[in-house]
Scaffold this active site. Structure first.
Site, PDB file in Angstrom:
ATOM      1  N   ARG A 122       0.869  -1.078   0.315  1.00  0.00           N
ATOM      2  CA  ARG A 122       0.077   0.082  -0.109  1.00  0.00           C
ATOM      3  C   ARG A 122       0.842   1.312  -0.032  1.00  0.00           C
ATOM      4  O   ARG A 122       0.567   2.390  -0.214  1.00  0.00           O
ATOM      5  CB  ARG A 122      -0.954  -0.123   1.147  1.00  0.00           C
ATOM      6  CG  ARG A 122      -2.167  -1.097   0.993  1.00  0.00           C
ATOM      7  CD  ARG A 122      -2.975  -1.198   2.510  1.00  0.00           C
ATOM      8  NE  ARG A 122      -2.294  -1.250   3.588  1.00  0.00           N
ATOM      9  CZ  ARG A 122      -2.701  -1.467   4.782  1.00  0.00           C
ATOM     10  NH1 ARG A 122      -4.067  -1.201   4.817  1.00  0.00           N
ATOM     11  NH2 ARG A 122      -2.053  -1.467   5.727  1.00  0.00           N
ATOM     12  N   LYS A 146       0.305 -26.464   3.251  1.00  0.00           N
ATOM     13  CA  LYS A 146       1.694 -26.901   4.241  1.00  0.00           C
ATOM     14  C   LYS A 146       2.194 -28.159   3.740  1.00  0.00           C
ATOM     15  O   LYS A 146       3.151 -28.499   3.617  1.00  0.00           O
ATOM     16  CB  LYS A 146       1.637 -26.305   5.664  1.00  0.00           C
ATOM     17  CG  LYS A 146       1.464 -24.874   5.955  1.00  0.00           C
ATOM     18  CD  LYS A 146       1.238 -24.390   7.223  1.00  0.00           C
ATOM     19  CE  LYS A 146       1.354 -22.946   7.553  1.00  0.00           C
ATOM     20  NZ  LYS A 146       0.743 -22.483   8.718  1.00  0.00           N
ATOM     21  N   GLY A 196      -4.154 -11.820  17.229  1.00  0.00           N
ATOM     22  CA  GLY A 196      -3.537 -12.173  15.780  1.00  0.00           C
ATOM     23  C   GLY A 196      -3.292 -13.394  15.424  1.00  0.00           C
ATOM     24  O   GLY A 196      -2.770 -13.935  14.620  1.00  0.00           O
TER      25      GLY A 196
END
Lengths: 338, 338
Positions: A46, A217, A199
């Site tokens: 950004r 994974k 988080g």
């Protein structure tokens, strides 16, 4: 002094941790390998792109990022002047893009690649690996599974001549966290809200909860360690979305814990790959893998079964893993090996 | 084709497993490194010495060992024609001899050394390492702790630039076995008798039971990974000889398990090294390390804490570890690195 010039695509937490380590270990790398590592381009999501042929001052990039270019990641991969592409862009787990295009573009130009992005390893490893070999360049991806823990290097660098026959593990921390909090009696929606705050849980947790991240994974592990030609959609996959607090209580009453297990193995020449919740003994190694920790167990023909546990990693460990890939590239370029 | 000529001191179970692997991987080693590995001398404990400048037929050595020399290990180390000494003699854990003399003699002659013997690493690592560096030869010892599990290689080959700040683990299988059997309610003497029958317990178990073997392994780890200059007698050591079935029951009633833990760490510049029984949570990683399995946890400044578990190894895994050391030597000699 010879330089290794890096184009870094993505400058989020992992990229910034990597940049801090490049600064911290700059002198040591020069001493050990007689080469200087320079970052000549950084593409952010950004804040635009910064290109500097003489090398970006990483102190400044970390403190006060100053874009001077409008080139996209793909344009930098295709047109910029660099020796190695460091691919750290956000992952589209359903396609592996745009990372695959970035990497393919760099490899076709004969550039080395370091990827912290598991998408390309899960969706296009065989093609990209062959392309790297054809172009005689390095292709490193240690952080794509278990952050900086040396999962791929464990096999490649410490288990020579051994053939991997089975891989298993607990690879997704979001589901690990959710299952633990359910076991502690918390409400599902409250867990998601709290997990987002900490988080541990994405805004849209579906990719984790439905086992898709774990499948990607596992696919990366099997493609690299067992020479599979797998994609995540072909993993037999079951998420934790149907696991209830009652299931967990029932399991606990029988001395069991529910974990989202990944497993891949060959049987009669056929590769099997599964991700599914499993009831494991409370006293087992699997049961000790809590919250943000993770586990890979690797069975080989010559060394039996080894397990590697990564305990509660921070983002610095991902930065370190990218640094290790950089060291491996320096070793390749200089012929200086440990 | 260039050859790497080995003098092998000791031809017990580990040496024989190694010889089988040399036969099995002969072609692969020639292809990968362009060198042939030859064994030009084997010194056994009770069946004499076999020397053959053109290389001993290992099939024959395994099936029908034919001594043709009366030279001792020290004489072979000193006088025989070879490139690398492979030191596999029985250990005197209280002195590290005669292995230290064998290795010192070989290094002084400018010969490479592979040691599966932890005595030299625990008692004289710094001297021997310095001697190897001075002579510009390789000195490898992966199997001295945790059989073939890549404990030293994990740090040296997969964690570049990282500094080890703490090492801990469960490193002695005899005490692990005895504590488990005590917990299962068995009598101490019966456990020793059964353990001897199964090969888990030595005729004289004192070195294991009193923590001396664990202290030697911890010393080896700290000398190599933390640049310590330690000897086993300076480890703060407590064995399991005073642990009773009642202690174990009391611990179990509080959700604890007793394990013989090794730990080494630096605090304010001072190195601490302890071996002692500890009560660990039943749900902890330590508690899952059963019987012949073992564990090393390594904390570094850059990669946090990683644990490596070796699950129920066989003697073949020790043979493999010695083979890996041989591969590392071939890599050094040829410059061919993974």
């Amino acid at each position: 002094m010879k330089t290794l010039r890096l184009a870094v695509l993505g400058f989020g937490n992992a990229g910034r941790a990597y940049a801090r380590l490049l600064l911290e270990k700059d002198q040591e790398l020069r001493q050990q390998y007689g080469m200087a590592v320079q970052v000549t381009a950084i593409v952010t999501g950004r804040h635009g792109t910064w290109e500097e042929a003489a090398g970006i001052d990483l102190h400044r990039a970390l403190a006060d990022f100053t874009a001077n270019s409008s080139r996209t990641g793909l344009e930098v991969a295709r047109d910029a002047d660099y020796d190695a592409l460091v691919e750290l862009t956000p992952l589209n787990i359903a396609t592996g893009q745009p990372a695959i295009d970035h990497i393919r573009t760099a490899l076709r130009r004969g550039k080395h690649v370091i990827s912290a992005n598991k998408g390309p390893i899960a969706w296009a490893y065989r093609e990209l690996k062959a392309l790297a070999e054809e172009q005689k360049v390095g292709f490193y991806h240690e952080t794509t599974v278990m952050d900086g823990a040396p999962v791929f290097d464990l096999v490649e660098r410490t288990l020579p001549l051994a053939r991997v026959t089975e891989v298993s593990g607990i690879l997704n921390t979001t589901t690990n966290y959710i299952l633990e909090e359910l076991a502690a009696g918390k409400d599902y929606d409250a867990i998601l809200a709290e997990g987002r705050r900490l988080g541990f849980v994405e805004a849209d947790p579906a990719m984790d909860v439905e086992g898709y991240d774990a499948a990607a994974k596992l696919t990366a592990l099997l493609n690299v360690l067992m020479d599979a030609d797998l994609t995540p959609d072909r993993v037999e996959r079951q998420g934790i979305q149907n696991i209830t607090a009652a299931d967990i209580r029932d399991a606990a009453a029988r001395g069991k814990v529910i974990k989202l297990l990944c497993r891949g193995w060959r049987e009669g020449g056929v590769l099997h790959a599964t991700v599914a919740p499993a009831q494991v003994d409370r006293g087992s190694l699997y049961a000790t893998i809590d919250s943000t920790s993770s586990l890979v167990s690797i069975t080989t023909d010559l060394m039996g079964k080894l397990s590697l546990v990564e305990h509660a990693p921070l983002i610095e460990q991902t930065g370190y893993g990218i640094l290790v890939d950089t060291v491996r590239l320096l070793q390749r370029l200089t012929g200086i090996c440990p």
